[in-house]
Structure formats: structure tokens, C-alpha cells
Design a protein around this motif. Structure first.
Motif, short mmCIF file in Angstrom:
data_model
loop_
_atom_site.label_atom_id
_atom_site.label_comp_id
_atom_site.label_asym_id
_atom_site.label_seq_id
_atom_site.Cartn_x
_atom_site.Cartn_y
_atom_site.Cartn_z
N TRP A 181 0.42 68.85 65.98
CA TRP A 181 0.96 69.82 66.93
C TRP A 181 0.40 71.19 66.58
N ARG A 182 0.10 71.99 67.60
CA ARG A 182 -0.44 73.33 67.37
C ARG A 182 0.15 74.30 68.38
N THR A 183 0.42 75.49 67.92
CA THR A 183 0.89 76.53 68.83
C THR A 183 0.72 77.89 68.17
N ILE A 184 0.97 78.94 68.93
CA ILE A 184 0.90 80.31 68.44
C ILE A 184 2.21 81.00 68.79
N ARG A 228 4.40 59.97 71.32
CA ARG A 228 4.79 61.24 71.94
C ARG A 228 6.31 61.29 72.06
N SER A 229 6.86 62.50 71.94
CA SER A 229 8.28 62.70 72.16
C SER A 229 8.48 63.43 73.48
N GLU A 235 10.98 67.76 68.46
CA GLU A 235 10.37 66.87 67.46
C GLU A 235 9.99 67.65 66.20
N LEU A 236 9.44 68.83 66.37
CA LEU A 236 9.07 69.65 65.22
C LEU A 236 10.30 70.08 64.44
#
Length: 402
Positions: A181-184, A228-229, A235-236
Motif C-alpha cells: 500500500w502507498r500513499t502521501i 484486497r480489502s 486494513e492498514l
């Protein structure tokens, strides 16, 4: 005589870098990108000293173009917060001449695109194939007439259609057993100066300060491919909410994002090296050539190296230029010879990085309690200076042939 023409399939970091490097060597360049427009969202990308030096050789100052904020420390932690290894970035700068930086990928893409003539880039135009039966490639696309080319750069990503077309017997991609998982997020109040990765049991969580003041977050877990959730944010939190500070606070910021702002991708690398990185007048680079796990942060860095070395080896774009050592007779046959030299210069280095990244990932993905304890003890017992020295071949490994 007209300039040599290069068609680049893909406007990722490697493709754009190749386009700039070739343009500055005098080539006429067309970049075909299947996406309808430049990226505006996405994750961060780390630029290690080797990539920064490669960019510098073609006149790109990444720190100036995309921001220059540098984390104060880098290291590995356990899920309870204890540091397993830690290095000051000042020590890295002293050893390698420049510290690594991390930038938002869209910002770097925009900075690279701005270094090209506007007519170079064709968004919404996918390369569907290359006809090179005569030794003079013609590039087929989804939009407009076919494009004759003296060179085709296959920078068409991890699922490269051109790789599949020209290496049909290759085993293709290998699922490394993890999803990511990736995000900013924005979190200036948390004042996080360190770039860190935390290792648990079959799970990892990374925090990277970006050049624009935001934070790039990534996490991995050992799960079957395709898992996948319904809500990646939940989920994180379920997986990492009890880990050390500031991870819970960062997950609060993630909870404020839209679900689509959290990217999830299963992780793959190339199952085996390609037999060569070229065919006639076609050259592969980046993920198309040597897709690798992200564990060393070298995927984009090696793509940048590829692009710069490729442009250095091919003849100058001006066909009347008799000063180029690879094309002193102005023979168009020098392009295939230059691509053979590119394979010789890049194949072994990139495959060594691919294998190393896979091995590091296996350590980070360990879940057996005894194996995890032994791993953590070994990392803690390794002197920081020795661990830093172990990066010499990566960070000092970029060289221009000849």
C-alpha cells in the motif's frame, strides 16, 4: 540530413530521462504514453546518490527541480519502535558526496517533462507494436500514423508488451509474495525528520519525508496475490495500528483520505534476467528490462542509470556529426552496435540489484518468531558504518562506459 529519430514507449521516470538524454544528444524524440495526461497523484520516489549523479550528467538538478529537503536520519526499526540500524544522512553525504532525497513522483515527472520540447510528448498514445523486419523500425500506435524510427526505447513498464513480444520464451514476472500500500499524507505537526522502515512479522511499514514537506507512507504484507480489502484505510489500521509512534498518528491522517488515494499493488519482479536488453534497434530499460522489488529503493534509480548510459552510447542525433566515437563513419549500423554495448554495460549490474532486492525482501517478510528474532539480532549487531559501506556498490556504481 534529418536528425535521427527515437521513439520512447512510456513516459515514466526512465522514459522521460531517456528522452531528455537523447534530446540533448541531438536526437529528435517522440514519447508515446498510453495514459491520457501526466500523473497528478501517486506516491513518492527515492533518488539515491547514484541516480542523482546520473541525472547531473545530463544537466538535471533533481533537488532544484523537485525539492531538496533531506531526512536527517535513515534506518530500520522493530514494531515496538526500537531501532535496529540507523545512519545519519550527513554521514551518507560525506561518503557519497550527496545525500539521497525523496520527492513526489508527479513532481519529478513534471520536472522531467518540462525539460523537453512540448511537442515531444504524446499522451493518450499507446505503442501497440514495432515492425522491424527490415532492420528499420516502424512504431505502431493507437493514435495517428506509424512512426519510423532509428531507435525504439521500450520503457513501457513492468508488464511491458514489447518485452513479451520480443522475448516470448522468457518466464515473465514472479510474484514475490507481498502486496504493498502507498500513499502521501500531510502531517507537519508530527515533525518527523527520519526516513524509516519498520519490520514486523511478515509486515513492514515505511515513512519517508518528501521534498515538499509531506510524508510518503508505504506498507507491505505477505498475502496471496490478488488479496484486497473493502477499505484499504481500515486494513492498514487493522495491521499496523498498534505499532510504535508515530505510525498510529499517521494512520489517522490516512483515514482522512479517500480510499482511492491509497494505492495497492501486488509486488512482482522479473523471474529471470532477459538474455539481452536490446534487439536490433530496440532497447529495454527500467521495469520493462529488469523489474525489481522495491526493497532497495533502486527501481527508479536503475531506470535513470539505464537511460543516461543508453543515450551516452548511441551516436549523436545529427547525422552530419562526424566527431562521435561510435559513429565516425555516419553509418546507421552503429545504432545496433551501440545497443549491444548498452546490454554489456547494464545487464549484469541491473540483475545484481534485482537479485539483491529480492533477498532483502525475503528478510523483511519473515514471519516465523525465531527467524524474526535472529534477523533482528543480526541487524542490530552489524555496525552502522559496516552497513553503510555495504551500499557502496549501489551508490558509487554508476559509471558512463568509456
Amino acid at each position: 540530413m534529418p536528425k535521427r529519430h527515437a521513439v520512447v514507449a512510456g513516459a515514466g521516470i526512465g522514459g522521460l530521462t531517456a528522452a531528455i538524454a537523447l534530446h540533448r544528444r541531438g536526437w529528435h524524440v517522440t514519447v508515446c504514453e498510453r495514459a491520457p495526461e501526466p500523473p497528478t497523484t501517486g506516491a513518492g520516489i527515492g533518488l539515491a546518490p547514484n541516480a542523482l549523479r546520473a541525472l547531473d550528467t545530463i544537466g538535471i538538478d533533481a533537488a532544484r527541480a523537485a525539492g531538496s529537503a533531506v531526512a536527517t536520519t535513515m534506518g530500520l526499526r522493530r514494531s515496538d519502535g526500537q531501532w535496529l540500524a540507523r545512519t545519519d544522512t550527513a554521514d551518507m553525504a560525506a561518503r557519497y558526496g550527496i545525500p539521497p532525497i525523496a520527492v513526489p513522483r508527479p513532481a519529478l515527472s513534471a520536472a522531467l517533462a518540462a525539460a523537453l520540447p512540448p511537442e515531444t510528448l504524446r499522451y493518450g498514445t499507446a505503442v501497440t507494436g514495432v515492425d522491424d523486419a527490415t532492420g528499420h523500425p516502424t512504431v505502431r500506435t493507437t493514435v495517428g500514423p506509424d512512426l519510423p524510427a532509428d531507435l525504439v526505447v521500450a520503457a513501457d513498464g513492468i508488464h511491458s508488451p514489447l518485452r513479451h513480444a520480443y522475448f516470448p520464451a522468457h518466464p515473465g514476472l514472479h510474484y514475490i509474495g507481498e502486496t504493498a500500500w502507498r500513499t502521501i499524507v500531510d502531517a507537519p505537526d508530527l515533525r518527523i525528520p527520519a526516513m524509516s522502515e519498520t519490520w514486523g512479522r511478515g509486515e513492514r511499514f515505511g515513512v519517508t519525508p518528501l521534498s515538499d514537506g509531506r510524508l510518503y507512507l508505504y506498507a507491505t504484507a505477505v498475502v496471496p496475490a490478488g488479496t484486497r480489502s473493502a477499505d484499504p484505510r481500515a486494513e492498514l489500521r487493522h495491521r499496523f495500528g498498534s505499532w510504535h509512534d508515530p505510525i498510529p498518528a499517521l494512520l489517522d491522517r490516512v483515514g482522512r483520505l479517500e480510499p482511492a488515494e491509497v494505492l495497492q499493488n501486488d509486488l512482482y519482479d522479473l523471474a529471470a534476467p532477459l538474455p539481452h536488453l536490446h534487439h536490433g534497434r530496440i532497447a529495454w530499460l527500467g521495469d520493462a528490462a529488469h523489474a525489481m522489488a522495491p526493497n532497495l529503493g533502486q527501481g527508479g534509480c536503475q531506470a535513470i542509470e539505464d537511460a543516461v548510459v543508453l543515450a551516452h552510447l548511441v551516436p549523436a542525433g545529427d547525422r552530419t556529426d562526424r566527431t562521435d566515437r561510435t559513429d565516425s563513419t555516419d553509418s546507421t549500423d552503429s545504432v545496433p552496435a551501440a545497443l549491444a554495448a548498452y546490454t554489456a554495460a547494464r545487464r549484469d549490474r541491473t540483475d545484481a540489484v534485482r537479485v539483491r532486492a529480492r533477498r532483502i525482501g525475503r528478510l523483511g517478510a519473515l514471519s516465523n518468531p525465531l527467524a524474526v528474532a535472529a534477523r533482528d539480532l543480526t541487524v542490530r549487531a552489524t555496525p552502522d558504518r559496516l552497513a553503510l559501506r555495504g551500499m557502496d556498490d549501489l551508490f558509487n556504481g554508476f559509471r558512463l562506459p568509456g
